[in-house]
Every structure is written in C-alpha cells, then in structure tokens.
Design a protein around this motif. Structure first.
Motif, PDB file in Angstrom:
ATOM      1  N   ASP A   1       0.850  -1.327  -0.124  1.00 50.90           N
ATOM      2  CA  ASP A   1      -0.156   0.030  -0.109  1.00 50.90           C
ATOM      3  C   ASP A   1       0.688   1.189  -0.115  1.00 50.90           C
ATOM      4  N   LEU A   2       0.255   2.373  -0.030  1.00 49.57           N
ATOM      5  CA  LEU A   2       0.950   3.612   0.109  1.00 49.57           C
ATOM      6  C   LEU A   2       1.945   3.907   1.000  1.00 49.57           C
ATOM      7  N   HIS A   3       1.406   3.484   2.396  1.00 45.02           N
ATOM      8  CA  HIS A   3       2.202   3.769   3.436  1.00 45.02           C
ATOM      9  C   HIS A   3       3.769   2.707   3.374  1.00 45.02           C
ATOM     10  N   ARG A   4       3.515   1.851   3.032  1.00 45.42           N
ATOM     11  CA  ARG A   4       4.552   0.697   3.038  1.00 45.42           C
ATOM     12  C   ARG A   4       5.588   1.210   1.773  1.00 45.42           C
ATOM     13  N   TYR A   5       5.032   1.845   0.696  1.00 49.83           N
ATOM     14  CA  TYR A   5       5.877   2.128  -0.440  1.00 49.83           C
ATOM     15  C   TYR A   5       6.731   3.276  -0.159  1.00 49.83           C
ATOM     16  N   LEU A   6       6.049   4.266   0.599  1.00 55.27           N
ATOM     17  CA  LEU A   6       6.850   5.430   1.024  1.00 55.27           C
ATOM     18  C   LEU A   6       7.877   5.173   2.070  1.00 55.27           C
ATOM     19  N   TYR A   7       7.753   4.191   2.943  1.00 57.26           N
ATOM     20  CA  TYR A   7       8.822   3.577   3.795  1.00 57.26           C
ATOM     21  C   TYR A   7       9.874   3.052   3.313  1.00 57.26           C
ATOM     22  N   ALA A   8       9.658   2.177   2.366  1.00 55.45           N
ATOM     23  CA  ALA A   8      10.797   1.588   1.508  1.00 55.45           C
ATOM     24  C   ALA A   8      11.501   2.556   0.639  1.00 55.45           C
TER      25      ALA A   8
ATOM     26  N   HIS B   1      11.757   5.806   1.041  1.00 55.98           N
ATOM     27  CA  HIS B   1      12.717   6.773   1.440  1.00 55.98           C
ATOM     28  C   HIS B   1      13.625   6.428   2.574  1.00 55.98           C
ATOM     29  N   GLY B   2      13.468   4.986   2.953  1.00 56.81           N
ATOM     30  CA  GLY B   2      14.111   4.582   3.882  1.00 56.81           C
ATOM     31  C   GLY B   2      15.559   4.346   3.401  1.00 56.81           C
ATOM     32  N   LYS B   3      16.330   3.805   4.329  1.00 58.55           N
ATOM     33  CA  LYS B   3      17.787   3.155   4.114  1.00 58.55           C
ATOM     34  C   LYS B   3      17.809   1.724   4.071  1.00 58.55           C
ATOM     35  N   GLY B   4      18.540   1.302   3.128  1.00 60.94           N
ATOM     36  CA  GLY B   4      18.768   0.010   3.055  1.00 60.94           C
ATOM     37  C   GLY B   4      17.425  -1.056   2.603  1.00 60.94           C
ATOM     38  N   ILE B   5      16.618  -0.253   1.807  1.00 59.60           N
ATOM     39  CA  ILE B   5      15.454  -1.040   1.457  1.00 59.60           C
ATOM     40  C   ILE B   5      14.935  -0.248   0.066  1.00 59.60           C
ATOM     41  N   ASP B   6      14.268  -0.989  -0.932  1.00 61.07           N
ATOM     42  CA  ASP B   6      13.895  -0.523  -2.160  1.00 61.07           C
ATOM     43  C   ASP B   6      12.524  -0.992  -2.270  1.00 61.07           C
TER      44      ASP B   6
ATOM     45  N   LYS C   1       1.034  -9.704 -13.676  1.00 59.15           N
ATOM     46  CA  LYS C   1       2.139 -10.094 -14.412  1.00 59.15           C
ATOM     47  C   LYS C   1       3.192 -10.351 -13.751  1.00 59.15           C
ATOM     48  N   GLY C   2       3.236  -9.971 -12.396  1.00 58.27           N
ATOM     49  CA  GLY C   2       4.398 -10.038 -11.432  1.00 58.27           C
ATOM     50  C   GLY C   2       4.477  -8.896 -10.542  1.00 58.27           C
ATOM     51  N   ILE C   3       5.870  -8.914 -10.112  1.00 57.24           N
ATOM     52  CA  ILE C   3       6.307  -7.715  -9.124  1.00 57.24           C
ATOM     53  C   ILE C   3       7.303  -6.839  -9.712  1.00 57.24           C
ATOM     54  N   ALA C   4       6.961  -5.647  -9.799  1.00 53.71           N
ATOM     55  CA  ALA C   4       7.935  -4.705 -10.493  1.00 53.71           C
ATOM     56  C   ALA C   4       9.097  -4.189  -9.544  1.00 53.71           C
ATOM     57  N   LEU C   5      10.275  -4.415 -10.002  1.00 56.60           N
ATOM     58  CA  LEU C   5      11.343  -3.939  -9.178  1.00 56.60           C
ATOM     59  C   LEU C   5      11.790  -2.607  -9.082  1.00 56.60           C
ATOM     60  N   PHE C   6      12.162  -1.799  -8.181  1.00 56.60           N
ATOM     61  CA  PHE C   6      12.641  -0.344  -7.937  1.00 56.60           C
ATOM     62  C   PHE C   6      13.744  -0.137  -7.448  1.00 56.60           C
ATOM     63  N   LYS C   7      14.591   0.865  -7.720  1.00 57.95           N
ATOM     64  CA  LYS C   7      15.558   1.631  -7.075  1.00 57.95           C
ATOM     65  C   LYS C   7      15.063   2.695  -6.712  1.00 57.95           C
TER      66      LYS C   7
ATOM     67  N   ASP D   1      17.654  -3.734  -3.247  1.00 60.94           N
ATOM     68  CA  ASP D   1      17.368  -4.372  -1.917  1.00 60.94           C
ATOM     69  C   ASP D   1      15.994  -4.489  -1.504  1.00 60.94           C
ATOM     70  N   PRO D   2      15.363  -5.111  -2.327  1.00 65.30           N
ATOM     71  CA  PRO D   2      13.688  -5.033  -2.037  1.00 65.30           C
ATOM     72  C   PRO D   2      13.275  -6.146  -0.718  1.00 65.30           C
ATOM     73  N   ILE D   3      14.181  -7.031  -0.256  1.00 60.22           N
ATOM     74  CA  ILE D   3      13.943  -7.875   0.640  1.00 60.22           C
ATOM     75  C   ILE D   3      14.482  -7.321   2.308  1.00 60.22           C
ATOM     76  N   ALA D   4      15.040  -5.970   1.843  1.00 57.94           N
ATOM     77  CA  ALA D   4      15.416  -5.040   3.067  1.00 57.94           C
ATOM     78  C   ALA D   4      16.415  -5.636   3.973  1.00 57.94           C
ATOM     79  N   LEU D   5      17.448  -6.125   3.397  1.00 57.49           N
ATOM     80  CA  LEU D   5      18.706  -6.798   4.220  1.00 57.49           C
ATOM     81  C   LEU D   5      19.470  -5.402   4.726  1.00 57.49           C
ATOM     82  N   GLY D   6      19.466  -4.308   4.109  1.00 59.62           N
ATOM     83  CA  GLY D   6      20.416  -3.267   4.638  1.00 59.62           C
ATOM     84  C   GLY D   6      19.439  -2.754   5.979  1.00 59.62           C
TER      85      GLY D   6
END
Length: 360
Positions: A167-174, A176-181, A197-203, A316-321
C-alpha cells in the motif's frame, strides 16, 4: 475557570467546523481508480474513471472516463474537473496506476501529492501497468464492479499468495528508507481482463524495467516475510511437475560483521503439503525424505538466483540493509551500500512435508 474552558472548547469546535465542506453524494463524482502515463515534453497524462449517481434509490452507478494532460498531477486533476458537471473527489480512491514508461523516470513527484492529501486513505494501493495505465482504467469490466474495485480485489486476493503487501504507506517507507527498495504489483491487460504479470522492482522511486514473474512471486514472499497459503510448481525435469502448498513459511536473517566484511545467511523454514508426485509413495518415510531433499535443492537454487539478481541490479527489495541497520550499533551506511553487491549471501532452505492429503 471551568466556564471559560468550556467557552474556549466550543469556540475551537466552531472554528474547526467552519473549514468542513459538506459533500452531497448526488453533487460529486467519486473516483475509485486513476492512472498516469508519460505524455512526453515533461508532461503527464491522467485518466480517471468515476462513478456517476443515477436517479432512483436502486439504480446502478454510471461510469465515465475523463482525461487530462499537464506538467503535474494537481494541474491535470484541475483540468479533469473542468470537463465534469460535478467535482471529482478522491476520498474513496482505492488504486493508483502508473504506466511503465512514466515509472521508469521516477515516481516521487507523482506520489507526493497523494502523500500530502488528507482525503486519501493510507491503505491506497499502488501498481505499475505493463504498457499504459490508461489501458487498465478504460477497460469496461464484464462484471458489475468498476475497474477500481476489480483491481483492488485482484491485488488483495494475490497478496495472500504471490504478492507482497504494497500500500501507499509501505511504499513510502521503502522508497525513503535506508537499505531497502520498494516493489509494486505489475499488471497487464489480457483482452477485456486485468491480470497480475508479476512484481515490479524499483531502485528507490524508479522502476528499473525488471520484474519477478507472477509464478515466482511465491518465492519472493518466502524470502521477505512470514506467511501462510500460496503454492509453487516445482519442475523436477522435462514434463515432470509437482505443486507444493504452503502451510507455514518463516524466514530469519543472520547478518554478521556488518561494518567490516558482511556475510548474510537467510534461513527459510517451509512447512508444506504435497498432494501428487509420480513414481513415489508419499506414505513411505523414505520416499518422502527423498522428495523433501529434491524440493530443497530445486527451490533453494531458485531463491539463490533471485537474491543474486537483486545484487546484480544493486537493489534491496527484501530489506537486508534495513535489517542490518536495526541490529548493528554505529551502522556504517556508506560501507554497507558499497559492499552490498558483493556480499556473500547464503540461502538455507528447510522443507518439511507435513501433509499428504485427507487419507493421511
């Protein structure tokens, strides 16, 4: 003193009430889904479908599509209102769609206006469209539901199995956060239907043009969250496939030596059921253990390939950082970002087959 306090409270209430604008249902157009596409020359094209109240208590809502092109979203919304008999309101907006070309240029400017809008709920879903967002908005569903409700239900249903919660909240956290996309659902049109179709990946806020296919979305959820439900088709060899159904999946991240020479171990525990396997008797413990070992090998390789793909694209979509930062005192963000593409990441998968059907 009590009387003075009461008068002040009443005065504040009256002043606040003066800023509230009453909205009568018959005098507004309710937007449920809106799409934005790149229009060239640094312009954006907005397409919105609205519900139009019809006379009569039991009458269905009509549907109308409005379009506008401008240099920013707010101006496009004003131009849409210039074409309508009533103002378009976004209080019931459920989904915002972005065309892949626009998303590839970065979405910060096109999401910020909704982040600041008090009328928009934080549970608003965001999604990318393979092609143009207007194609999804304009589809006339064969069902009674409007496209906005259809897309919302489509996303929510797949969040249980093959999509992360986005949702919007989770997108904004990822974003503008550090170590997560961030990630978003990637939708496409198929005839007169809409599908995932799938899951779109972001930087950060930019769609990198790569995505996780829908059938591998289950693997992404296994890597990124604890969940139940969902299934995955295992290919043993040519023309030999088996479905496993997730009963419970849990993931743990072991991140060591973060500020010097980081190493990551992702431990996944998957309890699953397997209902059909050719050439094996799942009632026998020997055969069951063999299939568990083969499943761990096949799925483990896929998980490792996915993690490697993330590192190759420096995302880093799985937020290891983010996880490393939360567990490390004096976390060195710059060192982590430089090291991340080359960090040894081991995926340790343990599959336990706990059900083989009702005859068990």
């Amino acid at each position: 003193m009590k009387i003075k306090l009461l008068l002040i409270t009443i005065g504040c209430f009256l002043l606040t009430a003066c800023g509230v604008e009453k909205q009568i249902l018959e005098d507004i157009l309710i937007a449920e889904v809106v799409g934005y596409d790149d229009a060239g020359d640094k312009k954006v094209k907005g397409t919105v479908i609205v519900n139009v109240p019809q006379p009569g208590g039991k009458a269905n809502l009509g549907r109308e599509v409005y379009e506008a092109t401008s240099h920013n979203i707010r101006a496009a919304r004003q131009q849409e209102n210039a074409k309508t008999p009533f103002p378009i309101v976004s209080g019931r907006l459920t989904v915002i769609l972005y065309g892949e070309e626009l998303a590839g240029k970065g979405l910060d400017d096109y999401i910020d206006t909704y982040r600041r809008d008090p009328m928009v709920g934080r549970g608003l879903y965001l999604a990318i469209v393979h092609g143009k967002a207007e194609d999804v908005v304009k589809i006339e569903q064969k069902l009674i539901k409007t496209p906005g409700v259809q897309v919302k239900d489509l996303i929510e249903q797949n969040i249980r199995t093959n999509l992360p919660d986005v949702d919007l909240h989770r997108y904004l956290y990822a974003c503008h956060g550090k170590g997560i996309d961030p990630v978003m659902p990637l939708l496409e049109t198929a005839g007169d239907h809409i599908r995932v179709k799938g899951i779109a990946l972001f930087k950060k806020d930019r769609y990198i043009g790569k995505y996780i296919p829908y059938e591998h979305g289950f693997l992404f959820k296994v890597l990124s969250e604890n969940f139940k439900l969902g299934s995955y088709e295992i290919k043993w060899k040519e023309n030999d496939f088996t479905d496993i159904t997730n009963v419970e999946s849990r993931v743990h991240y072991d991140i060591r030596n973060v500020n010097q020479d980081p190493k990551v171990r992702i431990k996944v525990k998957l309890k699953a059921s397997m209902l059909e396997v050719q050439g094996y008797d799942l009632g026998k413990s020997v055969d069951l253990k063999k299939k568990e070992a083969k499943a761990e090998h096949v799925i483990g390789e896929k998980l490792t390939e996915m993690v490697t793909m993330f590192q190759d694209n420096n995302i880093d979509p799985i937020a290891l950082g983010d996880i490393a930062k939360s567990k490390t005192r004096n976390f060195n963000q710059k060192h982590w970002e430089e090291a991340y593409p080359h960090i040894p990441i081991e995926v340790d998968l343990d599959i336990e087959m706990i059900q083989q059907g009702i005859v068990e």
